[in-house]
Design a protein around this motif. Structure first.
Motif, PDB file in Angstrom:
ATOM      1  N   ARG A  67      12.696 -45.410 -60.984  1.00 23.46           N
ATOM      2  CA  ARG A  67      13.575 -44.237 -60.860  1.00 23.46           C
ATOM      3  C   ARG A  67      13.364 -43.332 -62.076  1.00 23.46           C
ATOM      4  O   ARG A  67      13.661 -43.716 -63.205  1.00 23.46           O
ATOM      5  N   PHE A  68      12.831 -42.150 -61.822  1.00 26.13           N
ATOM      6  CA  PHE A  68      12.666 -41.155 -62.880  1.00 26.13           C
ATOM      7  C   PHE A  68      13.970 -40.373 -63.042  1.00 26.13           C
ATOM      8  O   PHE A  68      14.601 -39.987 -62.055  1.00 26.13           O
ATOM      9  N   LYS A  69      14.344 -40.152 -64.290  1.00 23.86           N
ATOM     10  CA  LYS A  69      15.569 -39.396 -64.567  1.00 23.86           C
ATOM     11  C   LYS A  69      15.296 -38.389 -65.681  1.00 23.86           C
ATOM     12  O   LYS A  69      14.804 -38.748 -66.744  1.00 23.86           O
ATOM     13  N   ALA A  70      15.616 -37.150 -65.406  1.00 18.03           N
ATOM     14  CA  ALA A  70      15.482 -36.094 -66.411  1.00 18.03           C
ATOM     15  C   ALA A  70      16.796 -35.330 -66.500  1.00 18.03           C
ATOM     16  O   ALA A  70      17.636 -35.394 -65.599  1.00 18.03           O
ATOM     17  N   PHE A  71      16.951 -34.619 -67.596  1.00 20.50           N
ATOM     18  CA  PHE A  71      18.155 -33.818 -67.833  1.00 20.50           C
ATOM     19  C   PHE A  71      17.732 -32.437 -68.295  1.00 20.50           C
ATOM     20  O   PHE A  71      16.787 -32.288 -69.071  1.00 20.50           O
ATOM     21  N   ASP A  72      18.422 -31.424 -67.795  1.00 25.04           N
ATOM     22  CA  ASP A  72      18.176 -30.050 -68.237  1.00 25.04           C
ATOM     23  C   ASP A  72      19.502 -29.467 -68.718  1.00 25.04           C
ATOM     24  O   ASP A  72      20.465 -29.419 -67.955  1.00 25.04           O
ATOM     25  N   PRO A  73      19.581 -29.033 -69.986  1.00 19.87           N
ATOM     26  CA  PRO A  73      20.855 -28.537 -70.520  1.00 19.87           C
ATOM     27  C   PRO A  73      21.301 -27.194 -69.953  1.00 19.87           C
ATOM     28  O   PRO A  73      22.445 -26.794 -70.146  1.00 19.87           O
ATOM     29  N   ASP A  74      20.416 -26.490 -69.259  1.00 22.34           N
ATOM     30  CA  ASP A  74      20.799 -25.197 -68.690  1.00 22.34           C
ATOM     31  C   ASP A  74      21.782 -25.390 -67.540  1.00 22.34           C
ATOM     32  O   ASP A  74      21.619 -26.281 -66.704  1.00 22.34           O
ATOM     33  N   THR A  75      22.789 -24.524 -67.493  1.00 21.92           N
ATOM     34  CA  THR A  75      23.838 -24.672 -66.481  1.00 21.92           C
ATOM     35  C   THR A  75      23.353 -24.336 -65.075  1.00 21.92           C
ATOM     36  O   THR A  75      23.967 -24.745 -64.094  1.00 21.92           O
ATOM     37  N   THR A  76      22.256 -23.587 -64.966  1.00 21.54           N
ATOM     38  CA  THR A  76      21.766 -23.181 -63.642  1.00 21.54           C
ATOM     39  C   THR A  76      20.556 -24.000 -63.199  1.00 21.54           C
ATOM     40  O   THR A  76      19.865 -23.619 -62.256  1.00 21.54           O
ATOM     41  N   SER A  77      20.287 -25.108 -63.875  1.00 19.99           N
ATOM     42  CA  SER A  77      19.087 -25.882 -63.560  1.00 19.99           C
ATOM     43  C   SER A  77      19.222 -26.608 -62.219  1.00 19.99           C
ATOM     44  O   SER A  77      20.316 -26.973 -61.790  1.00 19.99           O
ATOM     45  N   LYS A  78      18.083 -26.802 -61.566  1.00 18.86           N
ATOM     46  CA  LYS A  78      18.000 -27.581 -60.327  1.00 18.86           C
ATOM     47  C   LYS A  78      16.706 -28.385 -60.396  1.00 18.86           C
ATOM     48  O   LYS A  78      15.619 -27.848 -60.207  1.00 18.86           O
ATOM     49  N   LEU A  79      16.839 -29.685 -60.673  1.00 18.76           N
ATOM     50  CA  LEU A  79      15.668 -30.514 -60.938  1.00 18.76           C
ATOM     51  C   LEU A  79      15.108 -31.146 -59.674  1.00 18.76           C
ATOM     52  O   LEU A  79      15.844 -31.516 -58.758  1.00 18.76           O
ATOM     53  N   THR A  80      13.794 -31.268 -59.670  1.00 20.96           N
ATOM     54  CA  THR A  80      13.101 -32.057 -58.665  1.00 20.96           C
ATOM     55  C   THR A  80      11.907 -32.714 -59.353  1.00 20.96           C
ATOM     56  O   THR A  80      11.625 -32.438 -60.521  1.00 20.96           O
ATOM     57  N   TYR A  81      11.206 -33.586 -58.632  1.00 24.83           N
ATOM     58  CA  TYR A  81      10.121 -34.365 -59.234  1.00 24.83           C
ATOM     59  C   TYR A  81       8.925 -34.364 -58.291  1.00 24.83           C
ATOM     60  O   TYR A  81       9.078 -34.288 -57.066  1.00 24.83           O
ATOM     61  N   GLU A  82       7.723 -34.466 -58.871  1.00 25.86           N
ATOM     62  CA  GLU A  82       6.531 -34.542 -58.044  1.00 25.86           C
ATOM     63  C   GLU A  82       5.461 -35.369 -58.741  1.00 25.86           C
ATOM     64  O   GLU A  82       5.420 -35.453 -59.975  1.00 25.86           O
ATOM     65  N   ILE A  83       4.608 -36.001 -57.926  1.00 24.80           N
ATOM     66  CA  ILE A  83       3.464 -36.746 -58.453  1.00 24.80           C
ATOM     67  C   ILE A  83       2.336 -35.747 -58.702  1.00 24.80           C
ATOM     68  O   ILE A  83       1.888 -35.060 -57.785  1.00 24.80           O
ATOM     69  N   VAL A  84       1.888 -35.671 -59.943  1.00 26.36           N
ATOM     70  CA  VAL A  84       0.821 -34.743 -60.309  1.00 26.36           C
ATOM     71  C   VAL A  84      -0.541 -35.406 -60.147  1.00 26.36           C
ATOM     72  O   VAL A  84      -1.481 -34.812 -59.622  1.00 26.36           O
ATOM     73  N   GLN A  85      -0.643 -36.650 -60.605  1.00 17.22           N
ATOM     74  CA  GLN A  85      -1.882 -37.415 -60.479  1.00 17.22           C
ATOM     75  C   GLN A  85      -1.536 -38.830 -60.035  1.00 17.22           C
ATOM     76  O   GLN A  85      -0.534 -39.399 -60.473  1.00 17.22           O
ATOM     77  N   GLY A  86      -2.378 -39.392 -59.182  1.00 18.68           N
ATOM     78  CA  GLY A  86      -2.152 -40.746 -58.699  1.00 18.68           C
ATOM     79  C   GLY A  86      -2.278 -40.803 -57.188  1.00 18.68           C
ATOM     80  O   GLY A  86      -2.472 -39.780 -56.522  1.00 18.68           O
ATOM     81  N   ASP A  87      -2.168 -41.998 -56.641  1.00 22.35           N
ATOM     82  CA  ASP A  87      -2.378 -42.220 -55.215  1.00 22.35           C
ATOM     83  C   ASP A  87      -1.108 -41.893 -54.431  1.00 22.35           C
ATOM     84  O   ASP A  87      -0.187 -42.707 -54.330  1.00 22.35           O
ATOM     85  N   LYS A  88      -1.076 -40.703 -53.847  1.00 22.64           N
ATOM     86  CA  LYS A  88       0.093 -40.283 -53.071  1.00 22.64           C
ATOM     87  C   LYS A  88       0.131 -40.948 -51.697  1.00 22.64           C
ATOM     88  O   LYS A  88       1.146 -40.875 -51.005  1.00 22.64           O
TER      89      LYS A  88
END
Length: 221
Positions: free
Chosen positions: A153-174
């Motif tokens: 489970r990847f978890k990130a935080f963005d201090p900006d109040t208008t942030s909307k986070l998502t995640y993607e695989i950049v390299q590797g076997d999708k």
């Protein structure tokens, strides 16, 4: 007597307040304090700020008022540092009279409240608790794992109040792994995981920001 009482009552009134709102990246004029400006060459003008001690050096570097009463921001503010601050501004104007006497034309104190609006200028930051070494996080899964078996489970935080986070695989076997928008990495197919190690590079993205996203490597064992 009635007039004198009225003057005394006015003298003890609390300062009025100016509220000014702008975003944290703004540079330029923010208010015109019209009563605090030189009108003749005989005017002696004193403009003083009384800032909270905690923010004094920060605010003195960023705020300026000229002889025309124009209050300006010289350097950007930082929403993550503070969102609002109130300080006092005092204006004294003495008009020199014939014979060397000075007439007090303006002697006024005013509270100024600044409200800082956030802009989306901060990149995401990883906040995962999983084992970490040399820029790599480690997840573990059985070779015969079924599809949609959780690996990491990847978890990130963005201090900006208008942030909307998502995640993607950049390299590797999708074809073997799937990463959902909430950061959950799972197996993706019925294919057996034949390799003892798979290296994936994952990126956290703020969809509402122009700031560069953040990547992190992950090894699935």
């Amino acid at each position: 007597t009635q007039s004198n009482r009225h003057r005394r009552q006015q003298s003890v009134q609390p300062p009025s307040r100016i509220t000014i709102r702008f975003n944290e990246s703004y540079i330029g004029s923010i208010s015109e304090i019209k009563y605090c400006r030189e009108q003749t060459s005989k005017d002696h003008l004193e403009q003083t700020f009384q800032f909270p001690m905690k923010y004094e050096s920060f605010l003195r570097e960023r705020l300026h008022i000229n002889e025309k009463g124009l209050l300006s921001v010289l350097r950007p503010f930082d929403y993550e540092y503070f969102q609002t601050v109130t300080f006092q501004f005092h204006c004294l104007i003495l008009e020199q009279q014939n014979g060397g006497m000075n007439l007090t034309r303006v002697n006024k104190t005013e509270d100024i409240q600044l409200i800082i609006d956030d802009i989306n200028d901060e990149p995401p930051r990883w906040i995962m608790d999983e084992p970490y070494q040399y820029g790599t996080y480690f997840g573990y899964v059985e070779k015969s794992a079924r599809p949609e078996t959780s690996v990491f489970r990847f978890k990130a935080f963005d201090p900006d109040t208008t942030s909307k986070l998502t995640y993607e695989i950049v390299q590797g076997d999708k074809n073997l792994f799937h990463l959902s928008s909430d950061g959950t990495l799972t197996t993706h197919s019925n294919q057996q995981l034949l390799s003892p190690t798979y290296n994936l590079t994952v990126r956290a993205i703020d969809l509402n920001s122009q700031v560069l996203s953040m990547s992190r490597s992950n090894e699935a064992h």
